[in-house]
Design a protein around this motif. Structure first.
Motif, PDB file in Angstrom:
ATOM      1  N   CYS A 111     123.539 137.639  96.015  1.00 57.30           N
ATOM      2  CA  CYS A 111     123.300 136.090  96.491  1.00 57.30           C
ATOM      3  C   CYS A 111     122.482 135.533  97.805  1.00 57.30           C
ATOM      4  O   CYS A 111     123.129 136.394  98.783  1.00 57.30           O
TER       5      CYS A 111
ATOM      6  N   GLU B  11     129.689 138.697  95.928  1.00 50.59           N
ATOM      7  CA  GLU B  11     129.767 138.317  94.252  1.00 50.59           C
ATOM      8  C   GLU B  11     131.077 139.629  93.783  1.00 50.59           C
ATOM      9  O   GLU B  11     131.462 139.813  94.088  1.00 50.59           O
TER      10      GLU B  11
ATOM     11  N   TRP C 261     120.080 133.975  93.614  1.00 47.99           N
ATOM     12  CA  TRP C 261     120.000 135.658  92.733  1.00 47.99           C
ATOM     13  C   TRP C 261     118.807 135.931  93.306  1.00 47.99           C
ATOM     14  O   TRP C 261     117.762 135.204  92.363  1.00 47.99           O
TER      15      TRP C 261
END
Length: 122
Positions: free
Chosen positions: A95, A6, A36
């Protein structure tokens, strides 16, 4: 080996915007849903947004109308555009990639990134 990384977190004032990215690398054949999550200090990890491989999306009620999830399947990357940020959006954002298929694992498995910190000041 599949890795999710990320980026895009940081410090922003209330009302501001940030765009998070999460890139999956490795010998990837396909990825199903990408999501997410976020985890505020002392709280559980909560789902923020989901996008299917076909582009269908879902959002937590708390972020509807402010956040937009998108993905680039060719780049195995998912994005989270966050607008009108509030102090309560402060959290580590993670994520998750569901059912990632590789030549070594055609059944697929899930992977998590290590997170990126978003801090919204009032």
């Amino acid at each position: 080996q599949v890795q999710l990384v990320e980026s895009g977190g940081g410090l922003v004032q209330a009302g501001g915007s940030l765009r998070l990215s999460c890139a999956a690398s490795g010998r990837i054949i396909s990825i199903n849903d990408m999501e997410w999550y976020r985890q505020a200090p002392g709280k559980q990890r909560d789902l923020v947004a989901t996008i299917t491989s076909g582009g269908s999306t879902n959002y937590a009620e708390s972020v509807k109308g402010r956040f937009t999830i998108a993905r680039d399947n060719a780049k195995n990357t998912v994005y989270l555009q966050m607008n009108s940020l509030k102090p309560e959006d402060t959290a580590v954002y993670y994520c998750n990639a569901h059912n990632v298929r590789t030549p070594g694992n055609l059944f697929g498995m899930d992977y998590w990134g290590k997170g990126t910190l978003v801090t919204v000041s009032s």
